[in-house]
Design a protein around this motif. Structure first.
Motif, PDB file in Angstrom:
ATOM      1  N   VAL A  91      42.688  38.340  44.716  1.00 52.78           N
ATOM      2  CA  VAL A  91      43.662  37.729  43.818  1.00 52.78           C
ATOM      3  C   VAL A  91      44.261  38.894  43.041  1.00 52.78           C
ATOM      4  O   VAL A  91      43.552  39.727  42.509  1.00 52.78           O
ATOM      5  CB  VAL A  91      43.004  36.701  42.885  1.00 52.78           C
ATOM      6  CG1 VAL A  91      43.969  36.251  41.813  1.00 52.78           C
ATOM      7  CG2 VAL A  91      42.522  35.515  43.695  1.00 52.78           C
ATOM      8  N   GLY A  92      45.553  38.965  43.047  1.00 53.61           N
ATOM      9  CA  GLY A  92      46.262  40.111  42.499  1.00 53.61           C
ATOM     10  C   GLY A  92      47.566  40.174  43.255  1.00 53.61           C
ATOM     11  O   GLY A  92      47.898  39.245  44.002  1.00 53.61           O
ATOM     12  N   HIS A 148      51.500  49.139  47.428  1.00 53.10           N
ATOM     13  CA  HIS A 148      50.815  48.188  48.319  1.00 53.10           C
ATOM     14  C   HIS A 148      51.403  48.213  49.732  1.00 53.10           C
ATOM     15  O   HIS A 148      50.675  48.166  50.716  1.00 53.10           O
ATOM     16  CB  HIS A 148      50.917  46.761  47.766  1.00 53.10           C
ATOM     17  CG  HIS A 148      49.842  46.410  46.763  1.00 53.10           C
ATOM     18  ND1 HIS A 148      48.505  46.522  47.037  1.00 53.10           N
ATOM     19  CD2 HIS A 148      49.924  45.940  45.489  1.00 53.10           C
ATOM     20  CE1 HIS A 148      47.801  46.128  45.977  1.00 53.10           C
ATOM     21  NE2 HIS A 148      48.641  45.772  45.013  1.00 53.10           N
ATOM     22  N   MET A 169      49.791  41.559  38.966  1.00 52.89           N
ATOM     23  CA  MET A 169      50.227  40.191  39.231  1.00 52.89           C
ATOM     24  C   MET A 169      50.474  39.377  37.964  1.00 52.89           C
ATOM     25  O   MET A 169      51.379  38.546  37.904  1.00 52.89           O
ATOM     26  CB  MET A 169      49.174  39.476  40.079  1.00 52.89           C
ATOM     27  CG  MET A 169      49.580  38.109  40.536  1.00 52.89           C
ATOM     28  SD  MET A 169      48.109  37.201  40.978  1.00 52.89           S
ATOM     29  CE  MET A 169      48.779  35.990  42.063  1.00 52.89           C
ATOM     30  N   VAL A 227      46.676  48.885  36.239  1.00 57.46           N
ATOM     31  CA  VAL A 227      47.124  47.718  35.464  1.00 57.46           C
ATOM     32  C   VAL A 227      46.840  46.429  36.253  1.00 57.46           C
ATOM     33  O   VAL A 227      46.542  46.475  37.435  1.00 57.46           O
ATOM     34  CB  VAL A 227      48.656  47.727  35.167  1.00 57.46           C
ATOM     35  CG1 VAL A 227      49.015  48.764  34.139  1.00 57.46           C
ATOM     36  CG2 VAL A 227      49.457  47.924  36.441  1.00 57.46           C
ATOM     37  N   TYR A 228      46.932  45.298  35.544  1.00 55.87           N
ATOM     38  CA  TYR A 228      46.922  44.007  36.227  1.00 55.87           C
ATOM     39  C   TYR A 228      48.366  43.726  36.612  1.00 55.87           C
ATOM     40  O   TYR A 228      49.149  43.255  35.784  1.00 55.87           O
ATOM     41  CB  TYR A 228      46.460  42.888  35.281  1.00 55.87           C
ATOM     42  CG  TYR A 228      44.992  42.860  34.925  1.00 55.87           C
ATOM     43  CD1 TYR A 228      44.110  43.848  35.336  1.00 55.87           C
ATOM     44  CD2 TYR A 228      44.480  41.796  34.182  1.00 55.87           C
ATOM     45  CE1 TYR A 228      42.769  43.794  35.007  1.00 55.87           C
ATOM     46  CE2 TYR A 228      43.138  41.738  33.848  1.00 55.87           C
ATOM     47  CZ  TYR A 228      42.289  42.738  34.252  1.00 55.87           C
ATOM     48  OH  TYR A 228      40.970  42.669  33.926  1.00 55.87           O
ATOM     49  N   GLY A 231      42.480  45.016  44.233  1.00 51.63           N
ATOM     50  CA  GLY A 231      43.059  45.767  43.126  1.00 51.63           C
ATOM     51  C   GLY A 231      41.985  46.153  42.121  1.00 51.63           C
ATOM     52  O   GLY A 231      40.816  45.761  42.257  1.00 51.63           O
ATOM     53  N   ASP A 232      42.381  46.905  41.108  1.00 50.28           N
ATOM     54  CA  ASP A 232      41.395  47.366  40.126  1.00 50.28           C
ATOM     55  C   ASP A 232      40.964  46.248  39.174  1.00 50.28           C
ATOM     56  O   ASP A 232      39.836  46.231  38.693  1.00 50.28           O
ATOM     57  CB  ASP A 232      41.913  48.584  39.348  1.00 50.28           C
ATOM     58  CG  ASP A 232      43.351  48.419  38.882  1.00 50.28           C
ATOM     59  OD1 ASP A 232      44.155  47.828  39.619  1.00 50.28           O
ATOM     60  OD2 ASP A 232      43.680  48.879  37.786  1.00 50.28           O
ATOM     61  N   GLY A 233      41.856  45.303  38.909  1.00 55.17           N
ATOM     62  CA  GLY A 233      41.451  44.172  38.082  1.00 55.17           C
ATOM     63  C   GLY A 233      40.452  43.323  38.834  1.00 55.17           C
ATOM     64  O   GLY A 233      39.459  42.841  38.286  1.00 55.17           O
TER      65      GLY A 233
HETATM   66  C1  LIG Z   1      39.140  33.488  37.775  1.00 58.26           C
HETATM   67  C2  LIG Z   1      40.494  34.076  37.488  1.00 58.26           C
HETATM   68  N1  LIG Z   1      40.713  34.750  36.344  1.00 58.26           N
HETATM   69  C3  LIG Z   1      41.904  35.302  36.084  1.00 58.26           C
HETATM   70  C4  LIG Z   1      42.930  35.164  36.964  1.00 58.26           C
HETATM   71  C5  LIG Z   1      44.289  35.768  36.645  1.00 58.26           C
HETATM   72  N2  LIG Z   1      44.569  36.971  37.421  1.00 58.26           N
HETATM   73  C6  LIG Z   1      45.268  36.912  38.561  1.00 58.26           C
HETATM   74  S1  LIG Z   1      45.527  38.406  39.241  1.00 58.26           S
HETATM   75  C7  LIG Z   1      44.743  39.192  37.973  1.00 58.26           C
HETATM   76  C8  LIG Z   1      44.590  40.698  37.931  1.00 58.26           C
HETATM   77  C9  LIG Z   1      45.088  41.412  39.125  1.00 58.26           C
HETATM   78  O1  LIG Z   1      45.081  42.791  38.933  1.00 58.26           O
HETATM   79  P1  LIG Z   1      44.624  43.807  40.050  1.00 58.26           P
HETATM   80  O2  LIG Z   1      43.377  43.349  40.696  1.00 58.26           O
HETATM   81  O3  LIG Z   1      44.591  45.170  39.414  1.00 58.26           O
HETATM   82  O4  LIG Z   1      45.724  43.751  41.180  1.00 58.26           O
HETATM   83  P2  LIG Z   1      47.264  44.107  41.163  1.00 58.26           P
HETATM   84  O5  LIG Z   1      47.951  42.809  40.866  1.00 58.26           O
HETATM   85  O6  LIG Z   1      47.510  45.157  40.114  1.00 58.26           O
HETATM   86  O7  LIG Z   1      47.551  44.598  42.531  1.00 58.26           O
HETATM   87  C10 LIG Z   1      44.270  38.255  37.043  1.00 58.26           C
HETATM   88  C11 LIG Z   1      43.543  38.610  35.829  1.00 58.26           C
HETATM   89  C12 LIG Z   1      42.687  34.442  38.162  1.00 58.26           C
HETATM   90  N3  LIG Z   1      43.632  34.281  39.091  1.00 58.26           N
HETATM   91  N4  LIG Z   1      41.464  33.909  38.382  1.00 58.26           N
END
Ligand SMILES: Cc1ncc(C[n+]2csc(CCOP(=O)(O)OP(=O)(O)O)c2C)c(N)n1
Lengths: 244, 69
Positions: A50-51, A24, A127, A124-125, A93-95
């Motif tokens: 969010v991530g 990042h 955060m 991966v997720y 992010g990918d999540g």
């Molecule tokens: C509506 C909602 N669902 C679930 C979450 C929990 N959550 C926070 S970050 C995240 C996944 C982040 O993964 P990614 O987008 O791949 O980013 P990275 O952290 O790997 O950079 C999840 C499931 C949330 N914050 N809000």
């Protein structure tokens, strides 16, 4: 005294919250360098995900807003349509982009929204503790597939860039990485092109950056970039996927 | 002479710069920074820096500056 290299002025001096070796930070600086070089700092608006990159607004000096998880492209659509003179990009992010936000992503791309997307794919997720993401590769181990992703149980890795490339609204998609200096230079070129497309009103542009997550890959930063070189880019090849 | 300036308070010791320096001029420091991390340091005793920028490009903390004095 001559300056050979200095970080972008648009990047703040804050110490990031990212783990050692995380991609990042490299990508943040590249985005800032591009915005600086294109002279669009005053009219750029970022939408943070969010991530792990949720605090990105602490690290760059242009205006940044936050969207609900997965919804940066819906927010970007609103901002760009209300203020078409602004340069709007999402950083996801990918999540965020490919799991909870799939609908928003697909429809924004299909509508050909004139925005730029920086898609940071670490498989991966990050955060939330390293759970399996749609982009997790087969046999890759994560917190929710401890014996490795199994196609029968977990389905196949989602080929997000290839999937979006077939949509008529999309003008540019490239997959790059930040695992070695050459790859970092190519990523910067791709990000610059994705911003230039928006300035030229060409439509939806996305750069998928394969990024290392040493912490949740269970590797040291050095091992993580070696894994990208030896394993990941053999399975998800880098290069331009669409350019019209 | 080209010098690599590393902000030892920002460095998190990921060693990606050290991995890619073609001249091997970056090494791990023995002194901890304020956050308890052993940062890397520039060591020009083994040769001259060629200013390739590889270390700075790979630094996730943007903690590296390169100058030609
Ligand atoms: C509506 C909602 N669902 C679930 C979450 C929990 N959550 C926070 S970050 C995240 C996944 C982040 O993964 P990614 O987008 O791949 O980013 P990275 O952290 O790997 O950079 C999840 C499931 C949330 N914050 N809000």
């Amino acid at each position: 005294m001559k300056e050979i290299y200095k970080k972008s002025n648009i990047l703040t001096d804050a110490i990031t919250h990212y783990c050692p070796g995380c991609g990042h930070g490299i990508i943040h600086n590249l985005v800032c360098e591009v915005v600086e070089e294109l002279g669009i700092m005053e009219k750029t608006i970022a939408i943070a995900p969010v991530g792990c990159a949720v605090l990105a607004y602490d690290y760059w000096k242009f205006d940044t807003t936050e969207a609900a998880h997965g919804r940066p492209l819906a927010v970007a659509t609103g901002i760009k349509r209300a203020r078409p003179e602004l340069i709007v990009f999402t950083y996801q992010g990918d999540g965020d982009l490919a799991a909870i936000g799939t609908a928003e992503t697909v429809h924004a791309a299909n509508r050909g929204e004139n925005v730029t997307v920086i898609f940071v794919n670490n498989g991966v997720y990050g955060m939330t503790g390293g759970q399996m993401a749609p982009t997790t590769l087969l046999s890759q181990k994560t917190a929710t597939c401890i014996n490795g992703r199994n196609a029968k149980r977990d389905g196949y890795p989602l080929k997000v860039s290839e999937m979006l490339a077939v949509l008529d609204g999309v003008c540019y998609i490239e997959r790059t990485s930040v695992h070695n200096p050459g790859a970092v230079i190519k990523t910067k070129k791709a990000i610059k092109k994705a911003f230039q497309n928006q300035i030229e009103k060409k439509g939806f542009s996305m750069v998928e950056v394969i990024s290392q997550c040493p912490t949740y890959w269970g590797l040291s930063p050095v091992e993580a970039v070696e894994k990208i070189e030896k394993d990941i880019i053999k399975k998800v090849p880098l290069g331009v996927i669409k350019d019209v | 002479m080209i010098k690599v300036k590393i902000d030892s308070e920002k460095c998190k010791g990921c060693n990606l710069c050290l991995m890619y320096c073609p001249k091997g001029l970056i090494k791990e420091s023995k002194i901890l920074n304020k956050r308890g991390i052993c940062p890397v340091e520039f060591d020009s005793s083994k040769g001259a820096c060629i200013g390739c920028r590889f270390c700075a490009l790979m630094c996730p903390e943007s903690a590296i500056e390169i100058i030609d004095e």
